[in-house]
Motif scaffolding. Structure first.
Motif, mmCIF file in Angstrom:
data_model
loop_
_atom_site.group_PDB
_atom_site.id
_atom_site.type_symbol
_atom_site.label_atom_id
_atom_site.label_comp_id
_atom_site.label_asym_id
_atom_site.label_seq_id
_atom_site.Cartn_x
_atom_site.Cartn_y
_atom_site.Cartn_z
ATOM 1 N N THR A 276 0.826 -1.208 0.000
ATOM 2 C CA THR A 276 0.000 0.000 0.000
ATOM 3 C C THR A 276 0.858 1.255 0.000
ATOM 4 O O THR A 276 0.630 2.189 -0.790
ATOM 5 N N THR B 35 -10.011 -2.676 -7.352
ATOM 6 C CA THR B 35 -9.893 -1.288 -6.895
ATOM 7 C C THR B 35 -9.872 -0.339 -8.086
ATOM 8 O O THR B 35 -10.446 0.753 -8.038
ATOM 9 N N PHE C 173 -1.396 -0.814 -5.203
ATOM 10 C CA PHE C 173 -2.830 -0.911 -5.449
ATOM 11 C C PHE C 173 -3.376 0.298 -6.218
ATOM 12 O O PHE C 173 -4.550 0.305 -6.601
ATOM 13 N N LYS C 174 -2.540 1.280 -6.456
ATOM 14 C CA LYS C 174 -2.944 2.432 -7.274
ATOM 15 C C LYS C 174 -2.499 2.282 -8.721
ATOM 16 O O LYS C 174 -2.818 3.135 -9.554
ATOM 17 N N HIS D 133 -8.409 -7.942 3.597
ATOM 18 C CA HIS D 133 -7.630 -6.706 3.575
ATOM 19 C C HIS D 133 -8.370 -5.563 2.872
ATOM 20 O O HIS D 133 -7.790 -4.498 2.663
ATOM 21 N N SER D 134 -9.616 -5.781 2.511
ATOM 22 C CA SER D 134 -10.358 -4.798 1.711
ATOM 23 C C SER D 134 -11.404 -4.074 2.535
ATOM 24 O O SER D 134 -11.917 -4.602 3.527
ATOM 25 N N VAL E 10 -7.035 -7.569 -5.890
ATOM 26 C CA VAL E 10 -7.427 -6.330 -5.215
ATOM 27 C C VAL E 10 -7.051 -5.125 -6.074
ATOM 28 O O VAL E 10 -7.831 -4.159 -6.177
ATOM 29 N N GLY E 11 -5.898 -5.169 -6.712
ATOM 30 C CA GLY E 11 -5.497 -4.067 -7.580
ATOM 31 C C GLY E 11 -6.466 -3.879 -8.735
ATOM 32 O O GLY E 11 -6.843 -2.747 -9.078
ATOM 33 N N LEU F 208 -9.323 -0.102 -0.573
ATOM 34 C CA LEU F 208 -9.053 -1.325 -1.326
ATOM 35 C C LEU F 208 -10.354 -2.099 -1.521
ATOM 36 O O LEU F 208 -11.182 -2.195 -0.611
ATOM 37 N N SER F 209 -10.498 -2.684 -2.712
ATOM 38 C CA SER F 209 -11.709 -3.421 -3.051
ATOM 39 C C SER F 209 -11.355 -4.820 -3.544
ATOM 40 O O SER F 209 -10.373 -5.000 -4.260
ATOM 41 N N CYS F 210 -12.176 -5.781 -3.150
ATOM 42 C CA CYS F 210 -12.061 -7.135 -3.672
ATOM 43 C C CYS F 210 -13.383 -7.468 -4.341
ATOM 44 O O CYS F 210 -14.283 -6.634 -4.391
ATOM 45 N N TYR G 59 -2.417 -8.995 -4.676
ATOM 46 C CA TYR G 59 -2.143 -7.727 -5.368
ATOM 47 C C TYR G 59 -2.944 -7.647 -6.663
ATOM 48 O O TYR G 59 -3.558 -6.619 -6.970
#
Length: 403
Positions: free
Chosen positions: A54, A102, A59-60, A157-158, A98-99, A125-127, A95
């Motif tokens: 992060t 997101t 994740f961006k 983790h989301s 979630v990446g 963060l989104s799953c 990664y």
């Protein structure tokens, strides 16, 4: 003996900070290896790993620049995941999923809906699970949703979850299929992820019980598919890449990296004593073993080349035009063919290594297990995807809407 099975992109059209992220991924490898036992035993990614990813901005990477992301594309995403997987395939898998999801927030929702999610948490963060395992009824201002979605990688983790949902009428008949974004605080997680590989992904089951979802957090699947059929010159990569082939190609990064690491680990052992009960001083003296290493390298290279082709079509070609259905189906078949080749390579590498490679303490068996589980994701289902590709080539009706 080291064979080049790198997955770094030779060309990319987009994305800030790729080089910096790739260097961070390489630097993280020894720490990821050190945390591997913890990751597997706890069946989740350690928080310090999530924090590192992060803080570095992983994740961006694919989040559109208009939402303060890096605007990266499919080529770089696969390469970053592959590099992370050399240290820990489960980390690379989380990664990736979630990446991606997101980034889908910004790509698929209207700006006000996306901004409300991105601004709701740090980081947001989104799953998600795209399969329509939810049911929704329309109410004032949105929908009431209930459902149960298994295999939700990264849910531990989301802060948000995207769930595939059938919207039904008053009689319970499906009206439309949509993706619903819901805050994790409104959902529950069932501990169902007890598996032989990719153990650390925490891909548990997410449950919704009559959760209200505002209309601004809903994506119509038919609407998304219609948008993918049009060319929009000003779009960023994740906006224009068709979902289904991208999901297939994007999932290949973790297992490509795992196979690369497995190949290098086995190749580095050729100076060890030769096969038991044969008169070879070292493994390198056994020509058959050396030939097997050459074949496994070619299998991994074959996978890499198919993924590169698919990723290039999805990122570079879509910058100029909309992909036709045959090309889209071929991208999915590229991923499926790559998956099959990686499984073959992994099996051969374990055979070259002998029975000791299956010891619980061996890194080799972890990568082998992760490759075998990761390449069997539903979006990498090899034989049906071969059929789907052939149907498009032959002009036959297809058996899936996900092309």
């Amino acid at each position: 003996m080291s064979i080049d099975t790198s997955t770094e992109p030779t060309v990319t059209t987009s994305g800030d900070h790729f080089d910096e992220l790739l260097e961070v991924a390489r630097d993280m490898k020894p720490r990821l290896v050190k945390r591997a036992a913890q990751t597997e035993s706890e069946r989740r990614i350690p928080q310090e790993t999530i924090d590192e990813l992060t803080d570095a901005g992983f994740f961006k990477y694919m989040v559109p620049k208009r939402f303060e992301g890096f605007g990266g594309g499919c080529i770089g995403q696969v390469a970053l995941a592959a590099e992370l997987a050399r240290g820990c395939p489960s980390t690379a898998w989380v990664y990736t999923l979630v990446g991606d999801i997101t980034a889908f927030v910004g790509a698929y929702l209207e700006p006000d809906g996306a901004q409300s999610i991105y601004g709701s948490a740090a980081p947001a963060l989104s799953c998600g699970v795209t399969a329509p395992h939810g049911t929704a009824t329309q109410v004032a201002g949105g929908y009431r949703v209930s459902g149960s979605w298994g295999f939700a990688s990264g849910c531990l983790h989301s802060s948000w979850f995207m769930g595939g949902t059938n919207v039904v009428d008053d009689l319970g008949n499906p009206v439309t299929y949509a993706q619903m974004f819901m805050p994790m605080e409104s959902l529950s997680i069932q501990d169902t992820w007890h598996v032989v590989g990719m153990r650390g992904t925490g891909s548990n089951t997410v449950v919704a019980q009559d959760v209200f979802v505002p209309s601004q957090h809903v994506v119509s699947v038919s609407g998304r598919l219609a948008r993918e059929a049009e060319f929009h010159p000003g779009d960023e990569p994740v906006d224009r890449i068709p979902f289904a082939p991208f999901f297939s190609i994007g999932l290949m990064g973790p297992t490509l990296g795992a196979a690369t690491e497995l190949q290098d680990l086995v190749s580095s052992r050729v100076d060890r004593p030769g096969p038991s009960y044969f008169d070879f001083a070292t493994q390198a003296d056994a020509a058959v073993l050396v030939a097997e290493l050459g074949e496994t390298a070619m299998l991994i290279d074959t996978a890499k080349l198919h993924v590169r082709r698919g990723a290039g079509e999805l990122e570079i070609s879509t910058a100029d035009h909309v992909l036709d259905r045959v090309t889209r189906a071929r991208c999915r078949a590229d991923a499926a063919h790559a998956a099959e080749n990686l499984r073959r390579a992994a099996d051969k590498l374990m055979s070259v290594s002998g029975g000791g490679a299956f010891a619980s303490a061996s890194r080799l068996q972890q990568y082998w297990r992760d490759i075998n589980v990761g390449t069997r994701h539903a979006f990498l289902n090899t034989r049906p995807l071969y059929e789907a590709y052939a149907r498009e080539v032959c002009g036959l009706p297809n058996t899936t809407q996900f092309i």
